[in-house]
Design a protein around this motif. Structure first.
Motif, PDB file in Angstrom:
ATOM      1  N   LEU A  16     -40.875  18.975   5.323  1.00  0.00           N
ATOM      2  CA  LEU A  16     -42.095  17.983   6.214  1.00  0.00           C
ATOM      3  C   LEU A  16     -41.607  18.036   7.441  1.00  0.00           C
ATOM      4  CD1 LEU A  16     -44.630  16.657   6.522  1.00  0.00           C
ATOM      5  CD2 LEU A  16     -43.735  14.306   5.743  1.00  0.00           C
ATOM      6  N   ALA A  17     -40.368  17.800   7.778  1.00  0.00           N
ATOM      7  CA  ALA A  17     -39.818  17.720   9.165  1.00  0.00           C
ATOM      8  C   ALA A  17     -39.954  18.904   9.806  1.00  0.00           C
ATOM      9  CB  ALA A  17     -38.276  17.133   9.002  1.00  0.00           C
ATOM     10  N   GLN A  20     -43.549  19.364  10.723  1.00  0.00           N
ATOM     11  CA  GLN A  20     -43.834  18.706  12.089  1.00  0.00           C
ATOM     12  C   GLN A  20     -43.281  19.161  13.250  1.00  0.00           C
ATOM     13  OE1 GLN A  20     -42.149  14.798  10.449  1.00  0.00           O
ATOM     14  NE2 GLN A  20     -44.058  14.128   9.584  1.00  0.00           N
ATOM     15  N   ASP A  21     -42.070  19.838  13.060  1.00  0.00           N
ATOM     16  CA  ASP A  21     -41.486  20.605  14.181  1.00  0.00           C
ATOM     17  C   ASP A  21     -42.449  21.743  14.451  1.00  0.00           C
ATOM     18  OD1 ASP A  21     -39.395  19.012  14.390  1.00  0.00           O
ATOM     19  OD2 ASP A  21     -37.986  20.233  13.277  1.00  0.00           O
ATOM     20  N   CYS A  23     -45.643  22.257  14.026  1.00  0.00           N
ATOM     21  CA  CYS A  23     -46.808  21.576  14.708  1.00  0.00           C
ATOM     22  C   CYS A  23     -46.481  21.382  16.343  1.00  0.00           C
ATOM     23  CB  CYS A  23     -47.339  20.436  14.031  1.00  0.00           C
ATOM     24  SG  CYS A  23     -48.149  20.436  12.447  1.00  0.00           S
ATOM     25  N   ALA A  24     -45.547  20.635  16.272  1.00  0.00           N
ATOM     26  CA  ALA A  24     -45.080  20.130  17.677  1.00  0.00           C
ATOM     27  C   ALA A  24     -44.888  21.365  18.476  1.00  0.00           C
ATOM     28  CB  ALA A  24     -43.746  19.395  17.809  1.00  0.00           C
ATOM     29  N   ASP A  28     -49.644  21.038  18.239  1.00  0.00           N
ATOM     30  CA  ASP A  28     -50.395  20.334  17.519  1.00  0.00           C
ATOM     31  C   ASP A  28     -49.860  19.008  16.889  1.00  0.00           C
ATOM     32  OD1 ASP A  28     -52.298  22.594  17.453  1.00  0.00           O
ATOM     33  OD2 ASP A  28     -51.098  23.656  15.889  1.00  0.00           O
ATOM     34  N   GLU A  29     -50.865  18.214  16.526  1.00  0.00           N
ATOM     35  CA  GLU A  29     -50.412  16.869  15.923  1.00  0.00           C
ATOM     36  C   GLU A  29     -50.482  17.279  14.553  1.00  0.00           C
ATOM     37  OE1 GLU A  29     -51.541  12.225  15.143  1.00  0.00           O
ATOM     38  OE2 GLU A  29     -52.204  13.216  17.049  1.00  0.00           O
ATOM     39  N   CYS A  30     -49.110  16.886  13.674  1.00  0.00           N
ATOM     40  CA  CYS A  30     -49.011  17.145  12.114  1.00  0.00           C
ATOM     41  C   CYS A  30     -49.899  16.046  11.401  1.00  0.00           C
ATOM     42  CB  CYS A  30     -47.699  17.172  11.835  1.00  0.00           C
ATOM     43  SG  CYS A  30     -47.565  17.812   9.958  1.00  0.00           S
ATOM     44  N   GLN A  31     -50.696  16.242  10.505  1.00  0.00           N
ATOM     45  CA  GLN A  31     -51.713  15.292   9.675  1.00  0.00           C
ATOM     46  C   GLN A  31     -50.990  15.006   8.493  1.00  0.00           C
ATOM     47  OE1 GLN A  31     -54.311  13.680  11.268  1.00  0.00           O
ATOM     48  NE2 GLN A  31     -53.389  14.680  12.933  1.00  0.00           N
ATOM     49  N   GLY A  33     -48.410  14.081   5.501  1.00  0.00           N
ATOM     50  CA  GLY A  33     -47.246  12.831   5.009  1.00  0.00           C
ATOM     51  C   GLY A  33     -46.555  13.531   4.074  1.00  0.00           C
ATOM     52  N   THR A  37     -47.591  16.578   1.339  1.00  0.00           N
ATOM     53  CA  THR A  37     -46.343  17.500   1.280  1.00  0.00           C
ATOM     54  C   THR A  37     -46.062  17.930  -0.325  1.00  0.00           C
ATOM     55  OG1 THR A  37     -45.638  17.155   3.527  1.00  0.00           O
ATOM     56  CG2 THR A  37     -44.406  18.788   2.067  1.00  0.00           C
TER      57      THR A  37
END
Length: 147
Positions: A16-17, A20-21, A23-24, A28-31, A33, A37
């Protein structure tokens, strides 16, 4: 030493981390959680391979299975390929693609493909450098990986 394994429940926080990276990286904003996942990669239809150097998660690949009537077998698409910034350029992506090839072979897949965003020319250049065959009949860039 680099190891690549199929994601298990204990890998979900690291996966997940990195999602999120990614997406960044694309703005984008990761939706997602932890529960999402877990549901998609452990309980659901997606397969993630995670690359580690020692205990550190350094990259991942996501495989999506598809069926197409024009193929005698399943098609796998590498939907995400991500390497953490300080580890890029060290062959981890190439190793993840090779692990995806092995997984697809084990599943008796007939085709394995990978694509990238048109705004990420570095990834397309890396796939060309790896010698992947570019698919030019569909929006891309997309590349086929031999099985």
């Amino acid at each position: 030493m680099l190891t690549i394994t199929q994601t298990t429940s204990k890998d979900i926080p690291d996966l997940l981390a990195m999602i999120q990276d990614l997406c960044a990286f694309h703005g984008d904003e990761c939706q997602m959680g932890l529960a999402d996942t877990q549901a998609r990669f452990i309980d659901g239809p997606l397969v993630a391979l995670i690359a580690r150097e020692g205990l550190d998660a350094v990259g991942y690949a996501v495989l999506e299975q598809h069926w197409r009537p024009m193929h005698a077998g399943e098609l796998y698409d590498i939907a995400h390929l991500f390497i953490k910034e300080p580890r890029r350029g060290r062959g981890i992506g190439k190793s993840l693609i090779a692990a995806c090839q092995s997984f697809a072979k084990e599943q008796n897949a007939c085709r394995l493909v990978i694509g990238t965003s048109p705004v990420n020319p570095g990834a397309a250049a890396a796939y060309r450098t790896m010698g992947l065959a570019e698919i030019t009949v569909a929006p891309g860039p997309r590349f086929e990986i031999p099985i």
